[in-house]
Each structure stands twice: as C-alpha cells, then as structure tokens.
Design a protein around this motif. Sequence first.
Motif, PDB file in Angstrom:
ATOM      1  N   PHE A 238      -5.280   0.153  -8.165  1.00  0.00           N
ATOM      2  CA  PHE A 238      -6.338   0.812  -7.416  1.00  0.00           C
ATOM      3  C   PHE A 238      -7.164  -0.242  -6.698  1.00  0.00           C
ATOM      4  CE2 PHE A 238     -10.199   3.562  -7.132  1.00  0.00           C
ATOM      5  CZ  PHE A 238      -9.595   4.682  -6.575  1.00  0.00           C
ATOM      6  N   LEU A 239      -7.347  -0.089  -5.376  1.00  0.00           N
ATOM      7  CA  LEU A 239      -8.107  -1.042  -4.567  1.00  0.00           C
ATOM      8  C   LEU A 239      -9.257  -0.318  -3.888  1.00  0.00           C
ATOM      9  CD1 LEU A 239      -8.409  -3.876  -3.205  1.00  0.00           C
ATOM     10  CD2 LEU A 239      -6.819  -3.065  -1.450  1.00  0.00           C
ATOM     11  N   TYR A 240     -10.525  -0.684  -4.245  1.00  0.00           N
ATOM     12  CA  TYR A 240     -11.710  -0.090  -3.628  1.00  0.00           C
ATOM     13  C   TYR A 240     -11.998  -0.769  -2.292  1.00  0.00           C
ATOM     14  CZ  TYR A 240     -13.076   2.236  -8.024  1.00  0.00           C
ATOM     15  OH  TYR A 240     -13.128   3.027  -9.141  1.00  0.00           O
TER      16      TYR A 240
ATOM     17  N   ALA B  16     -10.628   4.274  -0.998  1.00  0.00           N
ATOM     18  CA  ALA B  16      -9.783   3.463  -1.879  1.00  0.00           C
ATOM     19  C   ALA B  16      -8.329   3.636  -1.475  1.00  0.00           C
ATOM     20  CB  ALA B  16      -9.988   3.871  -3.329  1.00  0.00           C
ATOM     21  N   ALA B  17      -7.492   2.774  -2.033  1.00  0.00           N
ATOM     22  CA  ALA B  17      -6.051   2.843  -1.768  1.00  0.00           C
ATOM     23  C   ALA B  17      -5.293   2.528  -3.050  1.00  0.00           C
ATOM     24  CB  ALA B  17      -5.663   1.854  -0.663  1.00  0.00           C
ATOM     25  N   PHE B  18      -4.083   3.063  -3.136  1.00  0.00           N
ATOM     26  CA  PHE B  18      -3.182   2.723  -4.231  1.00  0.00           C
ATOM     27  C   PHE B  18      -2.204   1.667  -3.729  1.00  0.00           C
ATOM     28  CE2 PHE B  18      -4.582   6.894  -5.780  1.00  0.00           C
ATOM     29  CZ  PHE B  18      -4.903   6.552  -7.089  1.00  0.00           C
ATOM     30  N   VAL B  19      -1.974   0.655  -4.576  1.00  0.00           N
ATOM     31  CA  VAL B  19      -1.122  -0.461  -4.201  1.00  0.00           C
ATOM     32  C   VAL B  19      -0.032  -0.639  -5.256  1.00  0.00           C
ATOM     33  CG1 VAL B  19      -1.036  -2.922  -3.637  1.00  0.00           C
ATOM     34  CG2 VAL B  19      -3.091  -1.594  -3.088  1.00  0.00           C
ATOM     35  N   ASP B  20       1.206  -0.688  -4.813  1.00  0.00           N
ATOM     36  CA  ASP B  20       2.334  -0.918  -5.717  1.00  0.00           C
ATOM     37  C   ASP B  20       2.434  -2.418  -6.000  1.00  0.00           C
ATOM     38  OD1 ASP B  20       4.685  -0.989  -7.126  1.00  0.00           O
ATOM     39  OD2 ASP B  20       5.976  -0.395  -5.446  1.00  0.00           O
ATOM     40  N   ILE B  21       2.239  -2.806  -7.277  1.00  0.00           N
ATOM     41  CA  ILE B  21       2.371  -4.217  -7.664  1.00  0.00           C
ATOM     42  C   ILE B  21       3.529  -4.414  -8.648  1.00  0.00           C
ATOM     43  CG2 ILE B  21      -0.053  -4.788  -7.214  1.00  0.00           C
ATOM     44  CD1 ILE B  21      -0.534  -4.618 -10.268  1.00  0.00           C
TER      45      ILE B  21
ATOM     46  N   VAL C  29       0.855  -1.190   0.000  1.00  0.00           N
ATOM     47  CA  VAL C  29       0.000   0.000   0.000  1.00  0.00           C
ATOM     48  C   VAL C  29       0.891   1.240   0.000  1.00  0.00           C
ATOM     49  CG1 VAL C  29      -1.768   1.287   1.246  1.00  0.00           C
ATOM     50  CG2 VAL C  29      -1.822  -1.224   1.236  1.00  0.00           C
ATOM     51  N   THR C  30       0.677   2.109  -0.985  1.00  0.00           N
ATOM     52  CA  THR C  30       1.481   3.341  -1.065  1.00  0.00           C
ATOM     53  C   THR C  30       0.713   4.556  -0.562  1.00  0.00           C
ATOM     54  OG1 THR C  30       0.745   3.726  -3.351  1.00  0.00           O
ATOM     55  CG2 THR C  30       2.796   2.473  -3.032  1.00  0.00           C
ATOM     56  N   ASN C  31      -0.612   4.517  -0.696  1.00  0.00           N
ATOM     57  CA  ASN C  31      -1.410   5.683  -0.309  1.00  0.00           C
ATOM     58  C   ASN C  31      -2.832   5.247  -0.014  1.00  0.00           C
ATOM     59  OD1 ASN C  31      -2.034   8.308   0.208  1.00  0.00           O
ATOM     60  ND2 ASN C  31      -2.114   8.975  -1.929  1.00  0.00           N
ATOM     61  N   VAL C  32      -3.405   5.743   1.072  1.00  0.00           N
ATOM     62  CA  VAL C  32      -4.802   5.472   1.429  1.00  0.00           C
ATOM     63  C   VAL C  32      -5.574   6.783   1.284  1.00  0.00           C
ATOM     64  CG1 VAL C  32      -6.394   4.710   3.243  1.00  0.00           C
ATOM     65  CG2 VAL C  32      -4.146   3.622   3.016  1.00  0.00           C
ATOM     66  N   ILE C  33      -6.696   6.726   0.550  1.00  0.00           N
ATOM     67  CA  ILE C  33      -7.458   7.941   0.246  1.00  0.00           C
ATOM     68  C   ILE C  33      -8.847   7.812   0.875  1.00  0.00           C
ATOM     69  CG2 ILE C  33      -8.162   9.520  -1.595  1.00  0.00           C
ATOM     70  CD1 ILE C  33      -6.272   7.881  -3.418  1.00  0.00           C
ATOM     71  N   PRO C  34      -9.051   8.312   2.093  1.00  0.00           N
ATOM     72  CA  PRO C  34     -10.336   8.163   2.776  1.00  0.00           C
ATOM     73  C   PRO C  34     -11.521   8.745   1.996  1.00  0.00           C
ATOM     74  CG  PRO C  34      -8.637   8.886   4.310  1.00  0.00           C
ATOM     75  CD  PRO C  34      -8.051   8.977   2.941  1.00  0.00           C
ATOM     76  N   GLY C  35     -11.298   9.871   1.325  1.00  0.00           N
ATOM     77  CA  GLY C  35     -12.383  10.518   0.595  1.00  0.00           C
ATOM     78  C   GLY C  35     -12.924   9.684  -0.547  1.00  0.00           C
ATOM     79  N   MET C  36     -12.099   8.788  -1.088  1.00  0.00           N
ATOM     80  CA  MET C  36     -12.529   7.914  -2.181  1.00  0.00           C
ATOM     81  C   MET C  36     -12.780   6.482  -1.712  1.00  0.00           C
ATOM     82  SD  MET C  36     -10.010   9.167  -5.255  1.00  0.00           S
ATOM     83  CE  MET C  36     -10.739   8.047  -6.433  1.00  0.00           C
TER      84      MET C  36
END
Length: 398
Positions: free
Chosen positions: A66-68, A54-59, A45-52
């Motif tokens: 993008f992970l909902y 969702a989170a960004f995941v480095d693969i 996990v590189t970034n967690v976005i509470p407003g969306m």
Amino acid sequence: MKQLIVHCGPDSTQIALLERDKLVEYAAERSEKRGLAGSFFKGKVTNVIPGMQAAFVDIGQKKNAFLYIDDLLHPHLEKQPKRKPAISELLKPGQELIVQVVKEALGNKGARVTTHYSLPGRWLVYMPSAGYVAVSKKIGREEERARLKEIGEELRTEEEGLILRTVAEHAHKEDIAEDLAQLREQWETIRAKGRESASAPSVLHQDLSMVQRLMRDVYSPETDELIMDCPEQAGEAAAFLASMLHGKEPNIMIYGGDTPLFDYYGINQRLDKDFQRKLWLPGGGYLVWDTTEALTVIDVNTGKFTGGENLEDTVYRTNLEAAREIARLVRLRDTGGIIIVDFIDMINEEHRTAVWDVLEEGLTGDRTQHHILGWTKLGLLEMTRKRIREQPVFQGND
C-alpha cells in the motif's frame, strides 16, 4: 552495560537484550522468513485508488503493498506542491518504481511502502533526497547538537538528508563521514539494480538480519557483551562488527555449556513471566495486559500492596512501580499502535505528573518512535508507539 544473548536454533534465531540485568528486548526470526521492513523493491503499480489517495503496488509478496500519496510526494515538506495533487496524476497502473517497506504486512493488510527512502547506518540515517539535517532529540546538550548538525551540513550534498542518531553523540567526524560514504555506495547500488532489473517485482536490497540490526543500533564494544551459542554465526557477527566499528575489537563470547543458553541466563523464565496476561509487580500490585486489533489496554491494580501511609500514597507508589514496568514491557513485547493505561485514580496532580515522568524516562532507551499524549477526562493515559513488525510471541526454545 548491555548483554546481547543470541540463541541459534535449527529453524529460528532468538535474541534477548539485557540492560543492567533487566530484560528489555526480545525478538525471534525464522530462518526461511526474514522481515521485509527496511528492504527495497522494484514494484509495479497494480491499482490506483483516487478516493483513498493511495495505490496498490506489487512487490512480489502474497498481498500487494500500500502506497499513500504522502509517501509519494517529496520528502521535504517545503518542496511539496502547495496543492496536493490527485494520486492519479502521479501514478498509472503498470508503472514501475522503487519502493521501500516501512511497515510489515500485518493481519489482512499488505505491507506499507514509501518513496521516502532511508538507509540507517551506525551513526546516521541517510535519506538520498530529503534535503535537510536533523539530530536525535535524545541528544540533549545544545553544544553537541550544534556540532553534529554542522558536521552533517558539511558532509551532505544539497539534495541529501541526514539524521544524526543518538549513538553519534561525541562521535568523530571521520567516523560519521565513513558511515555516510558506505550508505551512499549502498544507495547507488540499489539505484543501479533498479535500472538494470528487467522487470518488476524484484528485490533490490534486503535489510539486515535481526541480530545485525541490534548490533548496529545498540552494541558498544567498550562496555557491552555479545553472547552466542553458534560459532558460525559468531564469526559472521565478528566480521560485521569489524566492518562497522572500524578496527575496534568486538567482545563476543561463544557459549558452549550443557545447559541451553536461554535457560543458563534465565531468559526463558523471564519471558514466560513477562508475556503473561496478568503480570505481578515487585511490590505486590499487578497489571492486566489486553491486546485487541485496534489497541492495547493495560490495567493497573494495587493487588497485595498495602504499604503506603494512606490510600493516596499506596495508589501513588503502585502507579510509579507500574509506570517503570510498563515502559520496559512495551519495549520487550514490542507493543505498537494505540496504548491505553488505566492507572489507579490519583487525586494529587503532582502524583499524576510524576507517574507520567517515570513512564517517559523509562522509554528513553526505546528506539521505536512513541508519543505519550496525556490524560483523558476519564483519567486514562494515552500513548502511541509505531507498529513496524508483528509483535513477538514467546514460545520457548526450538
């Protein structure tokens, strides 16, 4: 009867699927760039976005995945919390987890990933923690549906989920059980790699090649032909089919003619016609096919067709012909997202219903999830089709 025609070029593999001599699927896969959909990664996990939520995941790709939140909660709805938590309660930057790609990176967007894992086999789709059994809606007979559901309940553990696929109709319990055992073993290997892998991102499991997926999903050794122009890949295909079909002899023909394989079967000529913007219908009408980033619009026109008894009959016949062709072309061109069809206006409600029915019937062989939503107030037909990979672009032989 189906024919799978596989051309192996120096840089890519092309495959065409014919059903009753109609071209219904086409795909190309570059040797150095296999698609990611279906593959498993240990991601970070590189970034967690509470407003969306969702989170960004480095693969390990150029763009983070993008992970909902919905793809992070339990896959069984009844086991999800009544109040949806904030994603920041579940994930933190730097956290490592196993994810599966469900949608390729498209345009400026990275891949979409999930923790609702699924592994497709010949007869079923295995979901390690879904906790339910489902049967393909395309299996219509209730007795067969009940039989398959009973087999699934007998074979699965409490936490496992199974979807019995359309091809499982009339399949023996022993074959289904063997398929399940192989998929369980595959999942345990993925989990073990996830635990043993020193760091993220890393690849844990790569999905089958394009040719193998199509063989798994549509090939029947009793009726179908597999025609290839590459002996080495034909040997690999035979070994793959032997492991999947439990002793049934696959019907593989190795083509060695002087004329290129796709030209010999007329595939290039058909593709050249079917990927045009303007497509003529057999009766003289035509379609205009426009794709934007947001949606695909298909316009139906009477063109040279004047054979009806009156205007309504002419329009009706053109629309019926268009519906059949659109069903084939949507699958062939792998059109995804929102699709709007502007059929020629019909006064008769029975005609509108019949056109819908013909389109729906034509899509019964489509393995990609789709929904016909209905007619708008402006007389347009709306449908959606799941977008998983980039749409193929036909560019001729290598």
